[in-house]
Enzyme design. Sequence first.
Site, PDB file in Angstrom:
ATOM      1  N   HIS A  18       4.898  -3.661  -3.323  1.00  0.00           N
ATOM      2  CA  HIS A  18       4.823  -4.990  -2.689  1.00  0.00           C
ATOM      3  C   HIS A  18       5.992  -5.868  -3.167  1.00  0.00           C
ATOM      4  CE1 HIS A  18       0.252  -4.168  -2.727  1.00  0.00           C
ATOM      5  NE2 HIS A  18       0.616  -4.137  -1.456  1.00  0.00           N
ATOM      6  N   LYS A  42     -12.165  -3.947   3.565  1.00  0.00           N
ATOM      7  CA  LYS A  42     -12.394  -2.986   2.489  1.00  0.00           C
ATOM      8  C   LYS A  42     -12.980  -3.797   1.327  1.00  0.00           C
ATOM      9  CE  LYS A  42      -7.545  -2.114   3.328  1.00  0.00           C
ATOM     10  NZ  LYS A  42      -6.258  -2.175   2.695  1.00  0.00           N
ATOM     11  N   ARG A  91       5.200   2.840   4.693  1.00  0.00           N
ATOM     12  CA  ARG A  91       5.500   3.959   3.796  1.00  0.00           C
ATOM     13  C   ARG A  91       5.643   5.210   4.649  1.00  0.00           C
ATOM     14  NH1 ARG A  91       0.478   2.485   0.162  1.00  0.00           N
ATOM     15  NH2 ARG A  91      -0.203   2.380   2.304  1.00  0.00           N
ATOM     16  N   SER A 129      -2.164   0.553  -3.745  1.00  0.00           N
ATOM     17  CA  SER A 129      -3.067  -0.132  -4.675  1.00  0.00           C
ATOM     18  C   SER A 129      -4.249   0.769  -5.010  1.00  0.00           C
ATOM     19  CB  SER A 129      -3.570  -1.440  -4.060  1.00  0.00           C
ATOM     20  OG  SER A 129      -2.500  -2.309  -3.841  1.00  0.00           O
TER      21      SER A 129
END
Length: 161
Positions: A18, A42, A91, A129
């Site tokens: 990030h 989530k 990504r 994460s």
Amino acid sequence: MKRIAVYPGSFDPVTYGHLDIIKRSLVLFDQVIIAVLRNTMKKSLFTAQERYDMLREVTSTLPNVQIEVFGGLLVDYMKDKSAIAIIRGLRAVSDFEHEFQMALVNKKLDSKVETLFMMTSERYLYLSSSMVKEIVTFKGNALNFVPPYVSKKLEEKLNLN
Ligand code: PNS
């Protein structure tokens, strides 16, 4: 007129991936607002306040960064901030479908909203994460993935010290 971008996310917690996107966005925009989603779909490990605090700490030396917690629709938030672009890091190909869907939904909700995808730097390609949370849960060393401050918060949260 200031060119403002919004970098939204859960940041549960913020990683070096990030931070890389934040630093690179600052080259393109006058101001980058990091928008921490209050209630993520989530289940988050950290509260919105904790996620905000970690971001504050690890971006403290960066100029033109503002951190806020937001709720509701991102397109409404964008309008409120007079922001011209949403920044998202990409990504692997696995990110693409979901990101493409979000970008198209946001465009449908507000045709003026642009989403800018930044390719992650190669060294952070694998980083997420969730992966970091798993590593720390099993007492692994996360210092290659998150700043020391975040690593300490993870250990505290997961009661590892
Ligand atoms: O870090 P994340 O969890 O991938 O970030 C997802 C985020 C915050 C960008 C997304 O969930 C979002 O924008 N939520 C706000 C609600 C919204 O506007 N939804 C409609 C567009 S997807």
